[in-house]
Design a protein around this motif. Sequence first.
Motif, mmCIF file in Angstrom:
data_model
loop_
_atom_site.group_PDB
_atom_site.id
_atom_site.type_symbol
_atom_site.label_atom_id
_atom_site.label_comp_id
_atom_site.label_asym_id
_atom_site.label_seq_id
_atom_site.Cartn_x
_atom_site.Cartn_y
_atom_site.Cartn_z
ATOM 1 N N ARG A 1 3.760 16.354 68.140
ATOM 2 C CA ARG A 1 5.078 15.940 67.665
ATOM 3 C C ARG A 1 6.051 15.926 68.842
ATOM 4 N NH1 ARG A 1 7.851 17.485 62.179
ATOM 5 N NH2 ARG A 1 9.864 16.560 62.608
ATOM 6 N N TRP A 2 6.784 14.840 68.988
ATOM 7 C CA TRP A 2 7.740 14.683 70.092
ATOM 8 C C TRP A 2 9.039 15.393 69.755
ATOM 9 C CZ3 TRP A 2 12.011 10.869 70.563
ATOM 10 C CH2 TRP A 2 12.611 10.920 71.827
ATOM 11 N N ASP A 3 9.513 16.207 70.693
ATOM 12 C CA ASP A 3 10.761 16.947 70.496
ATOM 13 C C ASP A 3 11.758 16.485 71.557
ATOM 14 O OD1 ASP A 3 12.814 18.699 70.047
ATOM 15 O OD2 ASP A 3 11.669 20.508 70.524
ATOM 16 N N PRO A 4 12.710 15.599 71.203
ATOM 17 C CA PRO A 4 13.651 15.086 72.201
ATOM 18 C C PRO A 4 14.535 16.192 72.775
ATOM 19 C CG PRO A 4 14.303 14.379 69.999
ATOM 20 C CD PRO A 4 12.969 15.046 69.871
ATOM 21 N N TRP A 5 14.838 17.230 72.004
ATOM 22 C CA TRP A 5 15.678 18.321 72.494
ATOM 23 C C TRP A 5 14.969 19.083 73.605
ATOM 24 C CZ3 TRP A 5 20.241 17.182 71.403
ATOM 25 C CH2 TRP A 5 20.576 16.602 70.189
ATOM 26 N N GLN A 6 13.681 19.271 73.467
ATOM 27 C CA GLN A 6 12.933 19.965 74.519
ATOM 28 C C GLN A 6 12.922 19.129 75.795
ATOM 29 O OE1 GLN A 6 11.742 23.149 74.427
ATOM 30 N NE2 GLN A 6 11.527 22.782 76.604
ATOM 31 N N ASP A 7 12.831 17.804 75.660
ATOM 32 C CA ASP A 7 12.893 16.931 76.830
ATOM 33 C C ASP A 7 14.244 17.055 77.534
ATOM 34 O OD1 ASP A 7 10.345 16.072 76.325
ATOM 35 O OD2 ASP A 7 10.926 14.100 75.536
ATOM 36 N N LEU A 8 15.330 17.132 76.756
ATOM 37 C CA LEU A 8 16.655 17.303 77.359
ATOM 38 C C LEU A 8 16.785 18.648 78.061
ATOM 39 C CD1 LEU A 8 19.022 15.755 74.675
ATOM 40 C CD2 LEU A 8 18.615 14.931 76.990
ATOM 41 N N LEU A 9 16.270 19.693 77.462
ATOM 42 C CA LEU A 9 16.306 21.011 78.103
ATOM 43 C C LEU A 9 15.494 21.017 79.397
ATOM 44 C CD1 LEU A 9 16.009 23.332 74.967
ATOM 45 C CD2 LEU A 9 18.016 22.992 76.431
ATOM 46 N N ASP A 10 14.339 20.365 79.377
ATOM 47 C CA ASP A 10 13.524 20.272 80.586
ATOM 48 C C ASP A 10 14.251 19.493 81.681
ATOM 49 O OD1 ASP A 10 11.527 21.690 79.319
ATOM 50 O OD2 ASP A 10 10.311 19.905 78.848
ATOM 51 N N LEU A 11 14.918 18.400 81.283
ATOM 52 C CA LEU A 11 15.675 17.593 82.243
ATOM 53 C C LEU A 11 16.831 18.409 82.842
ATOM 54 C CD1 LEU A 11 16.200 14.882 83.622
ATOM 55 C CD2 LEU A 11 17.574 14.242 81.646
ATOM 56 N N GLU A 12 17.536 19.163 81.996
ATOM 57 C CA GLU A 12 18.632 20.008 82.491
ATOM 58 C C GLU A 12 18.106 21.033 83.501
ATOM 59 O OE1 GLU A 12 22.107 23.021 80.914
ATOM 60 O OE2 GLU A 12 20.323 22.700 79.668
ATOM 61 N N ARG A 13 16.988 21.664 83.209
ATOM 62 C CA ARG A 13 16.401 22.651 84.126
ATOM 63 C C ARG A 13 16.007 22.000 85.447
ATOM 64 N NH1 ARG A 13 11.488 23.238 84.979
ATOM 65 N NH2 ARG A 13 10.769 22.421 82.998
ATOM 66 N N GLU A 14 15.403 20.825 85.379
ATOM 67 C CA GLU A 14 15.009 20.127 86.596
ATOM 68 C C GLU A 14 16.225 19.734 87.443
ATOM 69 O OE1 GLU A 14 12.354 16.876 85.763
ATOM 70 O OE2 GLU A 14 11.123 18.132 84.451
ATOM 71 N N MET A 15 17.300 19.274 86.786
ATOM 72 C CA MET A 15 18.520 18.916 87.528
ATOM 73 C C MET A 15 19.136 20.155 88.172
ATOM 74 S SD MET A 15 18.853 15.726 87.521
ATOM 75 C CE MET A 15 20.507 15.568 88.125
#
Length: 165
Positions: free
Chosen positions: A4-18
């Motif tokens: 199941r795709w979780d867009p919120w987890q993708d945003l959190l991962d992107l924030e951490r990477e930035m």
Amino acid sequence: MLARWDPWQDLLDLEREMRDLTRRLFGGTAFTPFERPSSQPWAPAVDVFSRDNDLVIRAELPGIDPEKDVEITVQDGMLTIKGERRQEEHVDREGYVRFESRYGAFQRTVPLPQGVKESDIRATYDRGVLEVVVPRAGEVASAKRIPVTAGGERKALVTRGRKKK
């Protein structure tokens, strides 16, 4: 099995990477909107210009007490403005959407022309702007343009490419 795709987890991962990228590029610690960027140095904006044959150094220093927080010195032909902008601690941060004001120690140095009388220098502070005036130091000769000539080989290439009229 389908994941199941979780867009919120993708945003959190992107924030951490930035945040990690910012830390690697600029050093120090990345900060959230409610943290003070304590590891980032702060330097006030400074304008240096000539006004009526005086040299004027203007520094943006909002939120300081000019009698306690700033020291202006002249030594070896250099004018130095140094001090500290102190942060008032606020426990309650309600209402803040972002907290970007910089605080901390600062130092700015401006070279002075020869022959400046240190006793003539005066400083004023008004509405967050420190202005230091060095009388008669702004009498700088106008800039002289220096012509640039092309070297022999370059000159030959340029003249070969042109058509004669």
